[in-house]
Design a protein around this motif. Structure first.
Motif, PDB file in Angstrom:
ATOM      1  N   TYR A 134       1.188  -1.102   0.252  1.00  0.00           N
ATOM      2  CA  TYR A 134       0.240  -0.180  -0.058  1.00  0.00           C
ATOM      3  C   TYR A 134       0.660   0.943  -0.411  1.00  0.00           C
ATOM      4  O   TYR A 134       0.982   2.076  -0.523  1.00  0.00           O
TER       5      TYR A 134
ATOM      6  N   PHE B 228      -7.336   0.520  -9.130  1.00  0.00           N
ATOM      7  CA  PHE B 228      -8.588   0.905  -8.170  1.00  0.00           C
ATOM      8  C   PHE B 228      -9.746  -0.125  -8.613  1.00  0.00           C
ATOM      9  O   PHE B 228     -10.303  -0.567  -7.383  1.00  0.00           O
TER      10      PHE B 228
ATOM     11  N   TYR C 146      -9.110  -3.923  -7.977  1.00  0.00           N
ATOM     12  CA  TYR C 146      -8.004  -3.960  -6.258  1.00  0.00           C
ATOM     13  C   TYR C 146      -8.573  -5.465  -5.654  1.00  0.00           C
ATOM     14  O   TYR C 146      -9.719  -5.567  -5.791  1.00  0.00           O
TER      15      TYR C 146
ATOM     16  N   TYR D  79      -6.791  -3.663   7.135  1.00  0.00           N
ATOM     17  CA  TYR D  79      -6.388  -2.915   5.456  1.00  0.00           C
ATOM     18  C   TYR D  79      -6.938  -1.984   5.855  1.00  0.00           C
ATOM     19  O   TYR D  79      -6.515  -1.222   4.166  1.00  0.00           O
ATOM     20  N   CYS D  80      -7.192  -1.438   6.427  1.00  0.00           N
ATOM     21  CA  CYS D  80      -7.678   0.174   6.669  1.00  0.00           C
ATOM     22  C   CYS D  80      -6.293   0.557   6.585  1.00  0.00           C
ATOM     23  O   CYS D  80      -6.581   1.927   6.695  1.00  0.00           O
TER      24      CYS D  80
ATOM     25  N   TRP E 282      -5.002   1.330   3.623  1.00  0.00           N
ATOM     26  CA  TRP E 282      -5.819   2.684   2.413  1.00  0.00           C
ATOM     27  C   TRP E 282      -5.297   4.053   3.188  1.00  0.00           C
ATOM     28  O   TRP E 282      -4.745   5.154   2.186  1.00  0.00           O
TER      29      TRP E 282
ATOM     30  N   LEU F 111      -3.443   6.127   0.760  1.00  0.00           N
ATOM     31  CA  LEU F 111      -4.195   7.916   1.184  1.00  0.00           C
ATOM     32  C   LEU F 111      -3.283   9.019   1.661  1.00  0.00           C
ATOM     33  O   LEU F 111      -3.194  10.105   1.096  1.00  0.00           O
TER      34      LEU F 111
END
Length: 524
Positions: A403, A466, A469, A485-486, A489, A493
């Motif tokens: 990520y 995306f 994904y 996973y949060c 991200w 970001l």
């Protein structure tokens, strides 16, 4: 009262810049990631999309960033005030990506630990008489070794306790001491922590006197890996079964070209190995003399980068062919995962050769120098990487790799760079700058790439990332918890949102209508 502006340091000579640039662009991505992606995507067919993206993305972006640095004589953050003030958030986004990129230093710690173990006889990963081995361990000298890989030994497979090679157990239990998942952090592995500290101390002494010390260190760290690679290449090509590996490497499977993932892997590999959107190319170029021929330098450095990847493929696939013949299995079944190509497959291969300690030491020393040369230009941070040395550290590393320093972030920054320089500053103005500095004008392909081809490709690939994904899963089938996973991200970001947040902030601080503010920030 007059204030003197400190003049920016410059390379002592052109040779130092070339070697430092070689050390930056030629790294782990060439000898590890490129061969693995070829292996994963059907061998030689991967070379076609790779060349496509290298010509339309890699080379134009590399030249663009070099020109930015040399023309502005500024860092990756401050250079945007002279190009497109609205895009200054790109510099901060690059810094965030660099922060995540520093976590790759754990690979150097793994390689250093392997290098230390190389001086034991026999090699510790070649046998099963060690504390980290389990009852289902099978060493490389076992009569069951070939039977396991050819599928003839099935007794333990059906019992839920399948046999496992001593090489895999050394990697998973001896080096990593892997826990059950990222939620099980576990204890710090002190051997690994000391190796990590040693790597960062080496990095510090590479840069402690600024650009001058970096240039001197590059004489060794950029040249020696090529010598080692040549030795390993010659040795690999003389192994039995090497030809089968080379044929697999070069023989294309045209049906794989219909798989979009092959093209995405090729695009991400080009951007990763060329080192674009990391700020490093801009920084190295900013230490050049204004009259340096950055146009010719960039072209040759890109050729060297891709050429190194191509030659590394011969070294790796010759070893894979040797392993396939020894184990009596197809080449596409030799390796299971990316890191396994370096820390499982190659150690397994050298353990089967005469003088295994010599070849293992050469290989891991080459890995350390390649990684050290890439990381030596970064600000040293050690404490934030200590969690990577824990039992759950490898899961954290995979999360950050997927990520934080992955293709989506680099694609977005590359897109913004092309828009800011190709459209706001102007592709024609960039060509004029190159001609002013070098006396040569870039060919039409670069102008078209900066304005159309490169940003369009980056945009399409960014959107596809995306659309298609896939959540991260470990090579052993482990599924990360939702909070991980949060976190992933949030990591992704953090670098992407830095650009629009900075742009909105700059717009809000100016006076006038929105159109007037945009016009002021769009042009330097």
């Amino acid at each position: 009262m007059e204030t003197k502006v400190k003049q920016r340091e410059q390379w002592r000579n052109k040779r130092e810049y070339i070697l430092a640039a070689v050390g930056n662009v030629v790294g782990l991505g060439n000898v590890w990631r490129f061969p693995y992606l070829c292996y994963k995507n059907g061998g030689g067919v991967f070379l076609l999309p790779y060349c496509f993206f290298a010509v339309l993305c890699g080379v134009p972006l590399f030249l663009l960033e070099t020109v930015i640095g040399q023309y502005t004589q500024e860092s990756a953050i401050t250079c945007w005030t002279k190009l497109c003030p609205l895009a200054q958030g790109t510099g901060y986004s690059i810094m965030i990506i660099q922060l995540y990129g520093r976590f790759y230093s754990i690979i150097l710690a793994w390689a250093l630990l392997y290098l230390i173990y190389c001086f034991r006889d026999p090699l510790p990963w070649a046998t099963c008489n060690h504390p980290w081995n389990t009852d289902n361990c099978v060493d490389l000298t076992s009569a069951n070794w070939t039977a396991i890989h050819s599928g003839n030994l099935t007794a333990n497979r059906t019992s839920g306790n399948p046999p496992k090679s001593s090489v895999s157990l050394f990697w998973e239990r001896g080096v990593l001491s892997m826990s059950g998942g990222i939620e099980e952090v576990g204890a710090v592995q002190w051997e690994l922590l000391l190796c990590l500290l040693a790597c960062w101390v080496a990095c510090y002494f590479c840069v402690w006197k600024g650009v001058r010390s970096t240039g001197k260190v590059a004489y060794f760290t950029a040249v020696f890996p090529y010598l080692t690679l040549a030795i390993l290449l010659i040795r690999g090509l003389t192994l039995t079964g090497a030809w089968e590996g080379v044929v697999y490497y070069l023989y294309p499977d045209p049906s794989r070209l219909g798989d979009l993932q092959v093209w995405m892997d090729a695009c991400s590999q080009v951007l990763f190995s060329y080192g674009v959107a990391s700020g490093t190319i801009i920084t190295l170029g900013s230490y050049n003399k204004f009259s340096n021929n950055c146009y010719k330098d960039s072209l040759w450095l890109c050729v060297l980068n891709s050429g190194t990847s191509f030659v590394s493929g011969f070294a790796v696939f010759s070893v894979l062919g040797f392993m396939a013949q020894k184990q009596g299995i197809p080449i596409n079944m030799v390796v299971e995962s990316g890191p396994g190509l370096v820390f499982v497959a190659f150690p397994q291969a050298v353990a089967m050769m005469p003088l295994p300690q010599l070849w293992a030491a050469c290989f891991f020393l080459m890995l350390i120098l390649l990684g050290l040369d890439t990381l030596s230009i970064l600000t040293l941070t050690f404490l934030v990487q200590i969690p990577l040395t824990t039992e759950g550290g490898v899961y954290m590393f995979q999360l950050i790799d997927y990520y934080g320093a992955g293709g989506a972030c680099i694609l977005f920054v590359s897109l913004v760079q092309c828009v800011a320089v190709g459209w706001a500053f102007g592709a024609e103005q960039v060509c004029n700058a190159v001609e002013e500095m070098t006396g040569q004008r870039p060919c039409l392909l670069f102008k078209l790439s900066w304005r159309y081809f490169t940003p369009l490709i980056c945009l399409v690939c960014f959107i596809y990332f995306f659309v298609d994904y896939q959540p991260l899963t470990s090579s052993n089938g482990y599924v990360y918890p939702n909070w991980a996973y949060c976190l992933g991200w949030a990591i992704a970001l953090s670098s992407v949102l830095a650009i629009p947040i900075w742009a909105v902030g700059k717009i809000c601080l100016l006076e006038g209508t929105l159109r007037q503010r945009l016009l002021v920030l769009w042009h330097p």
